[in-house]
Design a protein around this motif. Structure first.
Motif, PDB file in Angstrom:
ATOM      1  N   ASN A   9      -4.988   0.480  -2.837  1.00  0.00           N
ATOM      2  CA  ASN A   9      -5.564   0.175  -1.514  1.00  0.00           C
ATOM      3  C   ASN A   9      -7.073   0.449  -1.491  1.00  0.00           C
ATOM      4  O   ASN A   9      -7.617   0.845  -0.461  1.00  0.00           O
ATOM      5  CB  ASN A   9      -4.831   0.989  -0.444  1.00  0.00           C
TER       6      ASN A   9
ATOM      7  N   CYS B 158      -6.345   5.279   0.177  1.00  0.00           N
ATOM      8  CA  CYS B 158      -7.358   4.921  -0.814  1.00  0.00           C
ATOM      9  C   CYS B 158      -7.209   5.846  -2.007  1.00  0.00           C
ATOM     10  O   CYS B 158      -6.369   6.754  -1.991  1.00  0.00           O
ATOM     11  CB  CYS B 158      -8.774   5.015  -0.215  1.00  0.00           C
TER      12      CYS B 158
ATOM     13  N   THR C 255       3.784   2.839  -8.093  1.00  0.00           N
ATOM     14  CA  THR C 255       3.156   1.936  -7.142  1.00  0.00           C
ATOM     15  C   THR C 255       3.364   0.471  -7.487  1.00  0.00           C
ATOM     16  O   THR C 255       3.210  -0.395  -6.647  1.00  0.00           O
ATOM     17  CB  THR C 255       1.636   2.200  -7.078  1.00  0.00           C
TER      18      THR C 255
ATOM     19  N   ASN D 258       0.834  -1.200   0.000  1.00  0.00           N
ATOM     20  CA  ASN D 258       0.000   0.000   0.000  1.00  0.00           C
ATOM     21  C   ASN D 258       0.868   1.250   0.000  1.00  0.00           C
ATOM     22  O   ASN D 258       0.439   2.317   0.431  1.00  0.00           O
ATOM     23  CB  ASN D 258      -0.942   0.006   1.210  1.00  0.00           C
TER      24      ASN D 258
ATOM     25  N   THR E 210       2.567   6.336   1.992  1.00  0.00           N
ATOM     26  CA  THR E 210       1.581   5.284   2.220  1.00  0.00           C
ATOM     27  C   THR E 210       0.221   5.759   1.747  1.00  0.00           C
ATOM     28  O   THR E 210      -0.204   6.873   2.079  1.00  0.00           O
ATOM     29  CB  THR E 210       1.518   4.903   3.712  1.00  0.00           C
TER      30      THR E 210
END
Length: 392
Positions: free
Chosen positions: A389, A349, A382, A311, A346
């Motif tokens: 996520n 969403c 990513t 994530n 991190t």
């Protein structure tokens, strides 16, 4: 551990196991009738069939080493290696195998195959640690745009080693370019991710991980002797060396590191290791890796930042020094500060917002960070296409 070379009976084994080694059909319990083919011949037959299909060369029995490390009743477990020439940089290939006696012959499956997972779940020779890794039937994840590995580079986090050769084939110039060569630092080669380790032959360790991945480490000196040994990320595997016991060539001490998924070597390009994304060059041994906007080619130094979480993302400001953090998913929202190129963030969403163009193209995807701020996905690496996520 018993190492056996079998030259006789290979043709018989190949015919007798033609249907069973495929491992695609349902199977009954092992039949009580006598096994007419020894397991070494059955494994060799399958190994040679794969070697010929992959390289179109004329590999024969004298090129193989089958090592049965565990045996009980109608089960066998071990490693199988196709040895190559010591006069050129063509590396050996091999597999961890599970075999079960069935209908007078052997069903053989290699690590990464769906049938291997099936046999592992049933075999009394497979320990609890191995079952946790093997019993997950692999899928071709990268075809869906998922290149996350959860791996560090194969040396200590915080060290810088020289990438002596950029992406190239496990055997040299052949595709896919699955491998890189690394040297320097304290010369201690370590597991890129947790898994179970196996000694394929002197100087060669394979670690089987989750998510269908495995990693190979060759040319090692003073490597561990492993037969299903559980290793954590960063565990000692051996020292860089020039060992070519099973073939290939090495002009100076290094580790030949290869990436596999679902029983085959896969292109290292696009995958993340140690928070670097690797890329092919115009030909084998060229290419390099990128961390944020920083590019390192063959002959350059790679700093091991550690594994990128599933994530997490690396900021790639596409040549800029910083990336602006916003209060919402779009450039019309207020600025909340910035985050530097190459930083690890991190992601909580994702949501769609204003469209932006970064190194890898144009996207309207925005990611909300763990501090509540938002950044455009166009400026993050990513390892996956789309949200990493979930959606906000």
């Amino acid at each position: 551990m018993v190492q056996i070379r079998r030259w006789a009976g290979i043709a018989t084994a190949l015919l007798a196991t033609e249907l069973l080694v495929a491992g695609t059909a349902a199977h009954a319990a092992p039949a009580p009738d006598p096994v007419r083919v020894n397991v070494e011949d059955a494994v060799t037959a399958k190994l040679l069939g794969q070697a010929r299909a992959a390289t179109a060369d004329h590999a024969d029995e004298s090129d193989t080493r089958v090592t049965v490390t565990r045996r009980a009743g109608g089960w066998a477990f071990g490693t199988a290696v196709t040895v190559t020439s010591h006069e050129e940089d063509i590396h050996p290939t091999g597999a961890v195998f599970i075999a079960r006696a069935e209908a007078g012959t052997w069903r053989v499956n290699f690590d990464g195959e769906a049938g291997f997972s099936e046999l592992a779940a049933e075999s009394p020779l497979v320990n609890k640690q191995e079952k946790a890794v093997f019993a997950r039937t692999p899928s071709t994840m990268q075809a869906g745009g998922d290149y996350r590995t959860g791996m560090a580079l194969p040396f200590a986090v915080g060290q810088t080693w020289t990438m002596t050769s950029g992406p190239h084939g496990w055997g040299g110039y052949e595709a896919p370019y699955s491998s890189i060569d690394l040297a320097g630092g304290d010369q201690v080669v370590r597991a890129a991710r947790a898994g179970t380790a196996y000694t394929m032959c002197t100087g060669w360790i394979r670690v089987i991980h989750d998510r269908g991945y495995s990693t190979d480490y060759y040319h090692l000196w003073s490597n561990i002797s492993a037969n299903g040994t559980a290793v954590g990320q960063g565990a000692y595997l051996g020292y860089t060396g020039t060992d070519v016991t099973c073939g290939g060539a090495a002009s100076g001490r290094h580790v030949h590191f290869g990436l596999r998924q679902n029983s085959a070597y896969v292109s290292i390009a696009g995958h993340g290791l140690g928070k670097w994304e690797f890329a092919n060059g115009a030909s084998a041994y060229q290419g390099g890796a990128r961390h944020g906007s920083a590019w390192v080619g063959a002959g350059g130094g790679l700093y091991n930042y550690g594994a990128l979480g599933f994530n997490q993302a690396v900021v790639d400001a596409n040549g800029g020094g910083t990336l602006t953090r916003r209060s919402g998913p779009g450039s019309g929202y207020g600025a909340l500060g910035s985050v530097g190129d190459g930083a690890t963030v991190t992601v909580s969403c994702s949501a769609n917002g204003t469209s932006h163009t970064g190194r890898y193209g144009t996207t309207a995807l925005w990611n909300r960070l763990s501090d509540g701020s938002w950044v455009s996905d166009a400026y993050l690496w990513t390892g996956v296409n789309g949200p990493i996520n979930g959606w906000c």
